[in-house]
Design an enzyme around this catalytic site. Structure first.
Site, PDB file in Angstrom:
ATOM      1  N   TYR A 101       0.857  -1.183   0.000  1.00 46.56           N
ATOM      2  CA  TYR A 101       0.000   0.000   0.000  1.00 46.56           C
ATOM      3  C   TYR A 101       0.890   1.228   0.000  1.00 46.56           C
ATOM      4  O   TYR A 101       1.867   1.304   0.754  1.00 46.56           O
ATOM      5  CB  TYR A 101      -0.900   0.027   1.248  1.00 46.56           C
ATOM      6  CG  TYR A 101      -1.653   1.342   1.358  1.00 46.56           C
ATOM      7  CD1 TYR A 101      -2.909   1.483   0.787  1.00 46.56           C
ATOM      8  CD2 TYR A 101      -1.067   2.454   1.968  1.00 46.56           C
ATOM      9  CE1 TYR A 101      -3.577   2.700   0.825  1.00 46.56           C
ATOM     10  CE2 TYR A 101      -1.731   3.680   2.012  1.00 46.56           C
ATOM     11  CZ  TYR A 101      -2.983   3.791   1.443  1.00 46.56           C
ATOM     12  OH  TYR A 101      -3.632   4.996   1.465  1.00 46.56           O
ATOM     13  N   GLU A 189      -3.286   7.642  -4.195  1.00 46.48           N
ATOM     14  CA  GLU A 189      -3.099   6.334  -3.566  1.00 46.48           C
ATOM     15  C   GLU A 189      -2.840   5.244  -4.607  1.00 46.48           C
ATOM     16  O   GLU A 189      -3.481   5.220  -5.653  1.00 46.48           O
ATOM     17  CB  GLU A 189      -4.380   6.019  -2.794  1.00 46.48           C
ATOM     18  CG  GLU A 189      -4.336   4.776  -1.956  1.00 46.48           C
ATOM     19  CD  GLU A 189      -5.693   4.549  -1.276  1.00 46.48           C
ATOM     20  OE1 GLU A 189      -5.870   5.014  -0.133  1.00 46.48           O
ATOM     21  OE2 GLU A 189      -6.561   3.913  -1.885  1.00 46.48           O
TER      22      GLU A 189
END
Ligand code: GDP
Ligand code: MN
Length: 376
Positions: A101, A189
């Site tokens: 992530y 992101e």
């Protein structure tokens, strides 16, 4: 303003972030054409502005080219969290070794951006954030100094990234930070940023949220807005420069100034009513703008009464009154209205309205009570 995955990834690629080869399609036939241009297997992905597509069945790996069409057909018929899927992204399928992530957002308490990374990336990151927050490492980014190499190295070490990937990881972090700042984003992101079986880093998913208030200086990014996904009212409000948020109640509110609008909603609640919306017509609103605001509020069938609360400063009360009278003629307002006007040209405003037979209120409390009584 949220961007679709394909829009975010195209933007990422412009800043040097490696993404899989691919393109969007709106039909199964188009999906097959796109798949034919890609070597090897493809993955078909729903383009909707919500997360968790993987878990909802909106991400499928096609076994062969023909399967790309059937996968696309299935996904294009889906609804994910209530949103219809209108487009799919056909991407080269990647052999994934691990999923990381990586994201940047604003840390409002620290008053600066923060970059976050985790070795536990992929579809369960929300649970990781709740159950094992220590698995997410963070570095605050100084607004003037920018993102430093030692910071990305700290993260690379913490997420146990092999040393040969540190340079690539730093490049991706720097690019993500560049696209974040230059696009006036509030979120950029990559989840997952994958380590492929071949041993490279690749952004398999992408998500961006842009600051609505900065879109004026982001001309080309504003074009990416998917107005399909906004309500008709929100769309119209934005075109007229009004801030509008629909709520669940039955008292329509038209107010000038965000603070006064919040105060008006609070006082309605205080006396036992429920506001139907938040609507700020802004400073110096013209009669046409007021009429547009009225049209937007009245489109909501649940509205039983209209409460107009204007504090005349830059916005002149008589201009607002003219707008109200104009809208009554043009739109045909069929619900009762309570109007409270104070400030600049209040007397003229009241006169215009009294000739239009509206009930005026002396104070905000009085206005709220009258509106609640009329809605009951
Ligand atoms: P999200 O569920 O909306 O976040 O959608 P993602 O794009 O992140 O996809 C969900 C998951 O599907 C990823 O975490 C991967 O595990 C998997 N996935 C996506 N693309 C590929 C791919 O090209 N190959 C493989 N093997 N898995 C993929
Ligand atoms: Mn994802």
């Amino acid at each position: 303003m949220k961007l679709h995955e394909y829009q975010s990834k195209r933007l990422f690629a412009k800043y040097g972030i490696p993404i899989p080869k691919g393109d969007v399609a709106s039909t199964a036939a188009e999906a097959v054409t796109v798949a034919a241009k890609i070597d090897g297997n493809v993955v078909v992905k729903a383009q909707v502005l919500v997360g968790g597509r993987g878990k909802a069945g909106g991400v499928k790996i096609a076994e062969d080219k023909a399967a790309a069409g059937t996968c696309a057909e299935k996904i294009l018929g889906m609804e994910i969290s209530g949103l219809p899927v209108r487009k799919v992204l056909i991407d080269e399928a990647v052999d994934i070794d691990t999923e990381i992530y990586l994201g940047i957002t604003n840390d409002r308490i620290a008053k600066c951006p923060v970059i976050m990374a985790s070795a536990a990336g992929g579809i369960d990151i929300e649970e990781v954030a709740v159950d094992a927050p220590e698995k997410i490492v963070k570095e605050h980014i100084h607004p003037f100094l920018g993102l430093k190499n030692y910071q990305t190295r700290n993260m690379a070490v913490a997420i146990k990234l092999p040393e040969r990937l540190w340079k690539q990881f730093d490049d991706i972090c720097q690019s993500l930070h560049n696209v974040y700042t230059t696009s006036d984003a509030t979120l950029a992101e990559i989840n997952p940023l994958v380590v492929t079986k071949v041993g490279d880093l690749l952004a398999v998913d992408g998500k961006m949220v842009l600051d609505e208030n900065a879109l004026d200086r982001q001309g080309d990014l504003e074009q990416l807005r998917d107005s399909d996904l906004e309500t008709v009212e929100e769309n119209e409000a934005r075109r007229h420069g009004l801030s509008y948020v629909a709520l669940d109640g039955d008292i329509g509110c038209m107010v000038n100034g965000a603070g006064l609008a919040m105060g008006t909603m609070d006082i309605i609640k205080h006396f036992g009513g429920e506001p139907a919306n938040f609507l700020d017509i802004g400073g110096g609103a013209s009669a046409e703008k007021v009429a547009a605001a009225l049209r937007i509020i009245l489109k909501d069938g649940r509205v039983k009464v209209l409460l107009i609360n204007i504090f005349g400063g830059i916005t002149r009360c008589d201009e607002v009154a003219k707008g109200v009278v104009y809208a009554i003629d043009e739109v045909g307002v069929d619900v009762p209205m309570v109007v409270r006007l104070v400030g600049t040209n209040e007397k003229e405003g009241r006169e215009l309205l009294s000739s239009a037979k509206l009930s005026t209120a002396s104070s905000l409390a009085d206005a709220a009570k009258k509106a609640i009584a009329l809605a009951a």
